[in-house]
Motif scaffolding. Structure first.
Motif, PDB file in Angstrom:
ATOM      1  N   THR A 179       1.058  -0.903   0.372  1.00 31.58           N
ATOM      2  CA  THR A 179       0.271   0.491   0.305  1.00 31.58           C
ATOM      3  C   THR A 179       0.962   0.927  -0.040  1.00 31.58           C
ATOM      4  OG1 THR A 179      -0.048  -0.140   1.949  1.00 31.58           O
ATOM      5  CG2 THR A 179      -1.490  -0.501   1.348  1.00 31.58           C
ATOM      6  N   THR A 237      -6.191  -0.389  -2.681  1.00 33.72           N
ATOM      7  CA  THR A 237      -5.438  -1.460  -3.217  1.00 33.72           C
ATOM      8  C   THR A 237      -5.245  -2.862  -2.881  1.00 33.72           C
ATOM      9  OG1 THR A 237      -3.322   0.746  -2.839  1.00 33.72           O
ATOM     10  CG2 THR A 237      -2.293  -2.325  -2.985  1.00 33.72           C
ATOM     11  N   GLU A 238      -6.135  -2.331  -1.101  1.00 29.92           N
ATOM     12  CA  GLU A 238      -6.659  -3.696  -0.996  1.00 29.92           C
ATOM     13  C   GLU A 238      -7.727  -4.616  -1.790  1.00 29.92           C
ATOM     14  OE1 GLU A 238      -6.205  -0.846   0.827  1.00 29.92           O
ATOM     15  OE2 GLU A 238      -5.430  -1.514   2.802  1.00 29.92           O
ATOM     16  N   ARG A 257      -0.873  13.607   6.695  1.00 27.54           N
ATOM     17  CA  ARG A 257      -0.752  13.161   7.951  1.00 27.54           C
ATOM     18  C   ARG A 257       1.015  14.092   7.525  1.00 27.54           C
ATOM     19  NH1 ARG A 257      -1.541   6.944   7.490  1.00 27.54           N
ATOM     20  NH2 ARG A 257      -1.590   7.478   6.165  1.00 27.54           N
ATOM     21  N   TRP A 296     -12.191   2.350  -4.837  1.00 29.20           N
ATOM     22  CA  TRP A 296     -11.132   1.325  -3.902  1.00 29.20           C
ATOM     23  C   TRP A 296     -10.004   1.872  -3.834  1.00 29.20           C
ATOM     24  CZ3 TRP A 296      -8.177  -0.915  -8.318  1.00 29.20           C
ATOM     25  CH2 TRP A 296      -7.995   0.073  -9.418  1.00 29.20           C
ATOM     26  N   THR A 348     -12.903  -0.680   5.685  1.00 23.63           N
ATOM     27  CA  THR A 348     -11.452   0.582   4.551  1.00 23.63           C
ATOM     28  C   THR A 348     -10.912   1.610   5.221  1.00 23.63           C
ATOM     29  OG1 THR A 348     -13.283   2.093   4.407  1.00 23.63           O
ATOM     30  CG2 THR A 348     -13.730  -0.343   2.961  1.00 23.63           C
ATOM     31  N   ASP A 407     -16.672   8.298 -11.491  1.00 27.78           N
ATOM     32  CA  ASP A 407     -16.147   8.422  -9.781  1.00 27.78           C
ATOM     33  C   ASP A 407     -16.087   6.823  -9.830  1.00 27.78           C
ATOM     34  OD1 ASP A 407     -14.886   8.957  -7.743  1.00 27.78           O
ATOM     35  OD2 ASP A 407     -16.471   9.944  -7.359  1.00 27.78           O
ATOM     36  N   ALA A 443      -9.930   7.690 -10.046  1.00 29.12           N
ATOM     37  CA  ALA A 443     -10.793   7.022  -8.948  1.00 29.12           C
ATOM     38  C   ALA A 443      -9.313   7.314  -8.333  1.00 29.12           C
ATOM     39  CB  ALA A 443     -10.855   5.646  -9.151  1.00 29.12           C
ATOM     40  N   ASP A 449     -12.217   4.501   5.399  1.00 25.36           N
ATOM     41  CA  ASP A 449     -12.662   5.500   5.285  1.00 25.36           C
ATOM     42  C   ASP A 449     -14.420   5.338   5.927  1.00 25.36           C
ATOM     43  OD1 ASP A 449     -10.701   6.062   3.069  1.00 25.36           O
ATOM     44  OD2 ASP A 449     -11.770   4.422   2.250  1.00 25.36           O
ATOM     45  N   GLU A 494      -8.646   9.317  -4.725  1.00 24.88           N
ATOM     46  CA  GLU A 494      -9.164  10.458  -3.950  1.00 24.88           C
ATOM     47  C   GLU A 494     -10.826  10.999  -4.343  1.00 24.88           C
ATOM     48  OE1 GLU A 494      -7.173  13.663  -4.850  1.00 24.88           O
ATOM     49  OE2 GLU A 494      -6.546  13.068  -6.674  1.00 24.88           O
TER      50      GLU A 494
HETATM   51  P1  ATP Z   1      -1.986   3.067   2.738  1.00 26.37           P
HETATM   52  O1  ATP Z   1      -3.517   2.102   2.835  1.00 26.37           O
HETATM   53  O2  ATP Z   1      -0.921   2.871   2.872  1.00 26.37           O
HETATM   54  O3  ATP Z   1      -2.303   4.177   4.174  1.00 26.37           O
HETATM   55  P2  ATP Z   1      -3.367   4.789   0.496  1.00 26.37           P
HETATM   56  O4  ATP Z   1      -4.918   4.621   1.505  1.00 26.37           O
HETATM   57  O5  ATP Z   1      -3.402   6.228  -0.046  1.00 26.37           O
HETATM   58  O6  ATP Z   1      -2.226   3.679   1.443  1.00 26.37           O
HETATM   59  P3  ATP Z   1      -4.328   3.043  -1.764  1.00 26.37           P
HETATM   60  O7  ATP Z   1      -4.989   1.885  -1.535  1.00 26.37           O
HETATM   61  O8  ATP Z   1      -4.164   3.489  -3.163  1.00 26.37           O
HETATM   62  O9  ATP Z   1      -3.687   3.706  -0.976  1.00 26.37           O
HETATM   63  O10 ATP Z   1      -5.176   3.956  -1.754  1.00 26.37           O
HETATM   64  C1  ATP Z   1      -6.826   3.770  -1.719  1.00 26.37           C
HETATM   65  C2  ATP Z   1      -7.924   4.454  -0.750  1.00 26.37           C
HETATM   66  O11 ATP Z   1      -8.017   6.091  -1.768  1.00 26.37           O
HETATM   67  C3  ATP Z   1      -9.552   4.638  -0.393  1.00 26.37           C
HETATM   68  O12 ATP Z   1      -9.675   4.429   0.549  1.00 26.37           O
HETATM   69  C4  ATP Z   1     -10.097   5.826  -0.340  1.00 26.37           C
HETATM   70  O13 ATP Z   1      -9.605   6.927   1.207  1.00 26.37           O
HETATM   71  C5  ATP Z   1      -9.310   6.482  -1.124  1.00 26.37           C
HETATM   72  N1  ATP Z   1     -10.094   6.949  -3.078  1.00 26.37           N
HETATM   73  C6  ATP Z   1      -9.819   5.905  -3.446  1.00 26.37           C
HETATM   74  N2  ATP Z   1     -11.182   6.373  -4.563  1.00 26.37           N
HETATM   75  C7  ATP Z   1     -11.877   7.099  -4.154  1.00 26.37           C
HETATM   76  C8  ATP Z   1     -13.316   8.043  -4.502  1.00 26.37           C
HETATM   77  N3  ATP Z   1     -13.420   8.028  -5.814  1.00 26.37           N
HETATM   78  N4  ATP Z   1     -13.893   8.966  -3.796  1.00 26.37           N
HETATM   79  C9  ATP Z   1     -12.662   9.458  -2.501  1.00 26.37           C
HETATM   80  N5  ATP Z   1     -11.973   8.271  -2.041  1.00 26.37           N
HETATM   81  C10 ATP Z   1     -10.974   7.954  -3.271  1.00 26.37           C
END
Ligand code: ATP
Ligand code: MG
Length: 630
Positions: A241, A390-391, A598, A388, A478, A385, A363, A480, A365
């Motif tokens: 990740t 990495t997981e 962070r 999702w 998640t 939009d 996708a 989130d 953010e």
């Molecule tokens: P780590 O988990 O190591 O801190 P990361 O979460 O940034 O890294 P990714 O798995 O690439 O790595 O990102 C997934 C995250 O990105 C999601 O959990 C969410 O927070 C955000 N994200 C992805 N797509 C969207 C979207 N369409 N809308 C809002 N947030 C999104």
């Protein structure tokens, strides 16, 4: 009930029936005996006993019908090169790479770490690993030695595949010295390092360890390497990740479930058809690159466009020029790239013939409303939009246009995709939240095919981190924050660690950002929670103004700050009003375009920002520091 709700409901009521049907999208050397085994939850197994191979399904399977059709287009605006490989040519290159890896003693189950720029050989290496049952671990080329060393240490690769250098925005970025340093730092030593020499940078070799790709490639011409059939749950890859704290989490992916999940998503979510061309403007070091530059489009018999370059070089029209030139049908990018384009002349959006393009997926953010509207109206194409991680490996939330074009709601990535039993849960009780109430976005098990099977080498960590985060409920978190509306659309409100607590009120930084960016003066904004002796935490906003004149003087800044505070106050209430709004010209982001929250928070609290190896522009953090002092 709408069609996509019906498909979703069926996928949960009868997962075995639903996924058994989807499994017919790929070839199985041995059919599976059992669709789903969740007896050791949360270690879910899909398609138990089935044997298949990702490379066979992505490449060999298409030779009968489309040997001479393009499989991989590669364009580099960094080195001014372009190449196209048909399925037959891709098969040849992947076979050679597989023969080389075998020649370097890579066996089934061995790890191969791929630390590569965006060149075709990177995709060949991934597919070659899949072919011989080796587990690839692609490490994003932006990572420097320390991060790379941690991943070498954890994945323990037998071979590392790399190159002399990448190039970014016209600047050569040597890879080999970083790799040498990483290997020096690591206690694990790979047996061999296979090097692609692009002749961009000097490349000293370590005798006995370093091997030359071009020489090997000649040597293995014509060698046939049969696919090694893997049991469905055997790992295909490990991908770390993008987080910057702690020991990296290696997301382990299975083989059969992933193949089925991607093949299904290509139709139901991405509306892809065999023969289409997909342009995913991401990097193979990220999950989007794994799923939708390499495996997804190829599994579907499509051509994929792999791009080394930025969205604004040589000019702000490059992405659209590529769409015209390669007749791209589906495009996938990230909101951050669109925000970069927003600062360019909007005329670029209409200069090229985009008639081939059907959909633009975004996708990675949150997609804010103004950005979504800007690109959708500018291109005259639907923007999809999708949310999702990495997981998960493939979208959790999306408008599944391949099933039904539900009306999108700006600000929401859509509704839960088939297979995901998504719940919004109370983080204190684990109880499901009613519509309109914020909670943690969680998924009741089993996770659908394609999702992570464990943390590489650490089953306990998988359970502890992901499955024990919510009390009283065995569900996948998640991390989130989200809310569901009465129609079932989910809105993502930020990460659970981005929630701030102002005098007992819990606020998502995302909501405050949305509110600020609804003010036309704002180009981009980030909000973080900062410790406050009185209120516990306060929100602080860092903002890029659209018009530099509005932040040119201290007076102007004060006026705009007041105006923005009023915006938030009117929309969300006084409690959400940021304590301060600072103006900057850049925000600190990772190379994948994610805000380094962070680090921002640390700087705002006067702490050490921590590991910054993936920061896009270190100057952005310095600006933040200066703004805080000023
Ligand atoms: P780590 O988990 O190591 O801190 P990361 O979460 O940034 O890294 P990714 O798995 O690439 O790595 O990102 C997934 C995250 O990105 C999601 O959990 C969410 O927070 C955000 N994200 C992805 N797509 C969207 C979207 N369409 N809308 C809002 N947030 C999104
Ligand atoms: Mg994450």
């Amino acid at each position: 009930m709408t069609a996509s709700h019906a498909v979703h409901a069926r996928s949960l009521a009868d997962p075995e029936g639903f996924w058994a049907e989807q499994a017919a999208r790929i070839d199985w050397e041995t059919p599976f005996g059992q669709v789903l085994d969740n007896s050791r939850a949360p270690f879910t197994r899909w398609f138990v006993g089935g044997r298949t191979n990702l490379c066979h399904n992505a490449v060999d399977r298409h030779l009968a019908a489309r040997a001479s059709q393009p499989a991989l287009h590669w364009v580099s605006t960094e080195t001014d090169q372009a190449r196209t490989f048909t399925y037959a040519e891709l098969h040849d290159e992947v076979s050679r790479m597989a023969a080389i890896l075998q020649g370097l003693d890579v066996q089934k189950g061995d790890r191969v770490l791929i630390y590569m720029p965006m060149i075709p050989e990177a995709a060949f290496a991934m597919l070659a690993c899949a072919r011989i049952g080796a587990i690839h671990s692609v490490v994003f080329g932006g990572f420097a030695s320390v991060s790379l060393a941690a991943r070498i240490e954890d994945a323990r690769p037998r071979v590392v595949v790399s190159a002399d250098a990448g190039s970014r925005a016209g600047k050569v970025v040597p890879y080999k010295p970083l790799l040498d340093e990483a290997i020096r730092l690591s206690s694990h030593q790979p047996g061999k390092v296979l090097l692609v020499d692009r002749q961009l940078a000097q490349m000293p070799r370590t005798e006995g360890r370093d091997e030359d790709y071009a020489a090997w490639r000649e040597r293995v011409a014509g060698v046939q390497v049969p696919c090694v059939w893997l049991e469905s749950s055997e790992p295909s890859y490990v991908l770390y990740t993008s987080g910057t704290t702690g020991k990296p989490k290696g997301v382990q992916r299975d083989t059969g479930g992933y193949a089925v999940a991607l093949a299904t998503s290509m139709e139901y979510i991405f509306c892809g058809k065999p023969g289409d061309t997909m342009f995913t403007a991401s990097d193979i070091g990220w999950v989007v690159g794994h799923s939708y530059i390499v495996y997804g489009p190829l599994l579907a018999g499509m051509a994929t466009l792999m791009y080394e370059g930025t969205p604004i070089r040589p000019d702000g029209g490059i992405l659209w020029r590529l769409v015209e030139q390669y007749k791209v049908n589906l495009m996938f990018s990230a909101p951050t790239a669109i925000r970069v384009l927003k600062k360019q002349d909007p005329a670029w959006l209409t200069r090229y013939d985009l008639s081939s393009l059907r959909l633009l997926f975004l996708a990675g953010e949150p997609l804010d409303e103004p950005t979504a509207r800007w690109i959708q109206d500018g291109l005259g194409k639907p923007v999809v939009d999708n949310y999702w991680q990495t997981e998960s490996g493939w979208p959790i939330l999306a408008i599944q246009r391949g099933i039904e074009a539900l009306p999108p709601k700006l600000g929401s990535p859509g509704v839960p995709a088939y297979g995901y039993d998504l719940k919004i849960v109370d983080e204190n009780t684990g109880a499901e939240c009613p519509p309109g109430q914020k909670g943690v976005v969680a998924i009741d098990g089993p996770l659908p095919p394609g999702c992570m099977s464990t943390v590489w080498g650490d089953d306990d960590r998988f359970v502890r981190t992901y499955w024990q985060a919510v009390p009283n409920r065995l569900c996948y978190s998640t991390f989130d924050w989200g809310v569901r509306d009465a129609d079932g659309y989910v809105f993502i409100l930020g990460r659970t660690d981005d929630v701030i607590n102002v005098a007992g009120h819990r606020l998502g930084t995302r909501e405050i950002e949305e509110s600020l960016s609804s003010n036309a003066a704002v180009a981009e904004v980030a909000v973080v929670g900062v410790q406050d002796a009185l209120k516990g935490q306060v929100a602080m906003a860092f903002c890029i103004a659209r018009d530099p004149a509005r932040t040119a003087t201290a007076e102007a800044r004060l006026a705009l700050e007041g105006e923005l505070m009023k915006t938030v106050e009117q929309q969300l209430g006084a409690v959400a009003r940021p304590a301060r709004v600072f103006f900057v010209n850049a925000l600190p982001k990772t190379r994948s375009g994610k805000l380094l929250r962070r680090a921002m928070q640390a700087v705002a609290e006067g702490r050490d920002p921590g590991d910054l190896t993936t920061i896009e522009d270190p100057g952005a953090l310095e600006q933040l520091q200066a703004a805080l002092k000023g």
